[in-house]
Design an enzyme around this catalytic site. Structure first.
Site, PDB file in Angstrom:
ATOM      1  N   GLU A 132       0.805  -1.229   0.000  1.00  0.00           N
ATOM      2  CA  GLU A 132       0.000   0.000   0.000  1.00  0.00           C
ATOM      3  C   GLU A 132       0.842   1.285   0.000  1.00  0.00           C
ATOM      4  OE1 GLU A 132      -2.760  -0.607   3.255  1.00  0.00           O
ATOM      5  OE2 GLU A 132      -3.440  -2.501   2.430  1.00  0.00           O
ATOM      6  N   ASN A 188       2.225  -5.034  -3.244  1.00  0.00           N
ATOM      7  CA  ASN A 188       0.828  -5.400  -2.967  1.00  0.00           C
ATOM      8  C   ASN A 188      -0.006  -4.158  -2.654  1.00  0.00           C
ATOM      9  OD1 ASN A 188      -1.158  -7.505  -2.312  1.00  0.00           O
ATOM     10  ND2 ASN A 188      -0.947  -6.861  -0.182  1.00  0.00           N
ATOM     11  N   HIS A 193     -10.415  -6.453  -1.959  1.00  0.00           N
ATOM     12  CA  HIS A 193     -11.463  -6.410  -0.919  1.00  0.00           C
ATOM     13  C   HIS A 193     -12.652  -5.707  -1.566  1.00  0.00           C
ATOM     14  CE1 HIS A 193      -8.725  -7.721   2.209  1.00  0.00           C
ATOM     15  NE2 HIS A 193      -7.842  -6.810   1.805  1.00  0.00           N
ATOM     16  N   GLU A 205      -5.843 -10.828  -1.416  1.00  0.00           N
ATOM     17  CA  GLU A 205      -6.656 -10.643  -0.201  1.00  0.00           C
ATOM     18  C   GLU A 205      -8.146 -10.625  -0.544  1.00  0.00           C
ATOM     19  OE1 GLU A 205      -5.290  -7.317   2.170  1.00  0.00           O
ATOM     20  OE2 GLU A 205      -3.184  -7.745   1.749  1.00  0.00           O
ATOM     21  N   ASP A 236     -11.889 -10.806  -0.643  1.00  0.00           N
ATOM     22  CA  ASP A 236     -13.130 -11.072   0.085  1.00  0.00           C
ATOM     23  C   ASP A 236     -14.242 -10.230  -0.520  1.00  0.00           C
ATOM     24  OD1 ASP A 236     -12.449  -8.600   1.332  1.00  0.00           O
ATOM     25  OD2 ASP A 236     -11.862  -9.581   3.198  1.00  0.00           O
TER      26      ASP A 236
END
Ligand code: G3I
Length: 316
Positions: free
Chosen positions: A127, A168, A204, A234, A236
């Site tokens: 990030e 990432n 996400h 990641e 979801d």
């Protein structure tokens, strides 16, 4: 699911929390049976693995890495350089550029070095770029200057020359200013021989407003053309409450479409879900009125999303 994934030559992973893995047999059983990649959700982060200047705490991370080995799972290390979950001694320390660089290099050398040969891939920087495509104003940027990202990759590479190193980020799935900036940074790094091997797209997302997967695919494709690996790191898909059968079915469709898209792109080599059971998920703590983002329910029963992933993987 795991066996099917192996036949399709894709890694299917889950972010793993230490407590349930250590305490709940069912959690451990499903993890080892259904997934072939494990990402530590928290225990390798700076604050937890290096709580004091002179003290590393490898206990929980070792436990996860040992579990992965026993279950022949690959480990994706998360994460070496991030502006969150930093210990007080780092953020409140009296540093100049050189002493801080030395401390970060030592941290990376110790953590990557310990898991050399056991952690296959690392999120080196997490990030570091903002929505406008500029470098994010973080503790690291302010104190180390613009080249901290490439330095971190170099330090990680010398600690384990075999490990594959990732940048990432979230919100960089489609083609947008952030993903353009990541693309350009990676291209530039490759040109200059900075050891970067992959891009992690966190993903996400929400069931009621999923990304345009055609754009995501184009983004993955262009990264692949640079010679980079892409992991969905990641994933979801949170659902706005109240949860209904229709929403769970729609969530399943989105999970399936993402997997399908990834299978079509040779660069896309892994999909990691950010947890696997709704019993343990960061979502309810961070998003009011959203929940149920994962593929097993709170009783460890497979949800429609799990069945959809299995179905897609079963296709010839
Ligand atoms: O360990 C303490 C525990 O002792 C205490 O009882 C509990 C009460 O709140 O908090 C526990 O710490 C929490 C920790 O998760 C472990 O559950 C922290 O408060 C909480 O901030 C921390 O949240 C993590 C978050 O990163 C931190 O920013 C989430 O679990 C984790 O899922 C999340 O993961 C991040 C990725 O690393 C990077 N990308 C985004 C992703 C989601 O935010």
């Amino acid at each position: 699911m795991r066996q099917l994934a192996e036949r399709r030559d894709i890694h299917i992973g889950a972010a793993v929390a230490y407590e349930p893995l250590a305490q709940e047999q069912l959690y451990a059983q499903i993890l080892g049976k259904e997934f072939n990649l494990l990402t530590p959700e928290n225990v390798m982060k700076f604050e937890l693995i290096h709580p004091d200047p002179e003290r590393y705490d490898f206990l929980a991370a070792d436990f996860l890495v040992d579990f992965a080995k026993e279950n022949a799972m690959r480990v994706h290390g998360h994460t070496l350089v991030w502006h969150q979950q930093l210990p007080g001694w780092v953020v409140n320390g009296k540093w100049n550029r050189d002493t801080l660089a030395e401390a970060l290099q030592a941290h990376i050398a110790a953590v990557v070095g310990r898991y050399r040969g056991r952690v296959a891939t690392w999120d080196v920087v997490n990030e570091g770029i903002d929505e406008n495509g500029a470098l994010r104003q973080t503790f690291w940027l302010k104190n180390l200057g613009e080249d901290y990202i490439e330095q971190a990759f170099r330090w990680a590479h010398s600690a384990d020359p075999e490990a594959l190193l990732f940048y990432n980020d979230y919100g960089a799935e489609e083609i947008n200013r952030k993903s353009d900036a990541i693309y350009q940074m990676a291209q530039e790094f490759l040109k200059r021989g900075v050891p970067i091997h992959g891009i992690g797209l966190q993903m996400h997302i929400t069931e009621d407003n999923p990304p345009d997967l055609e754009k995501v695919q184009r983004n993955i494709h262009r990264l692949g053309e640079l010679g980079l690996i892409v992991h969905i790191t990641e994933l979801d898909i949170r659902i706005r409450e109240p949860v209904s059968k229709a929403k769970l079915d729609h969530q399943a469709e989105i999970y399936g479409a993402i997997l399908k898209m990834c299978l079509e792109e040779p660069a896309c080599q892994a999909i990691v879900i950010w947890g696997f059971t709704d019993k343990y998920s960061w979502i309810p703590y961070f998003f009011e009125h959203y929940n149920d983002a994962l593929i097993f329910d709170r009783e460890y029963q497979p949800k429609p999303a799990y069945l959809e992933l299995v179905e897609i993987l079963s296709e010839p």
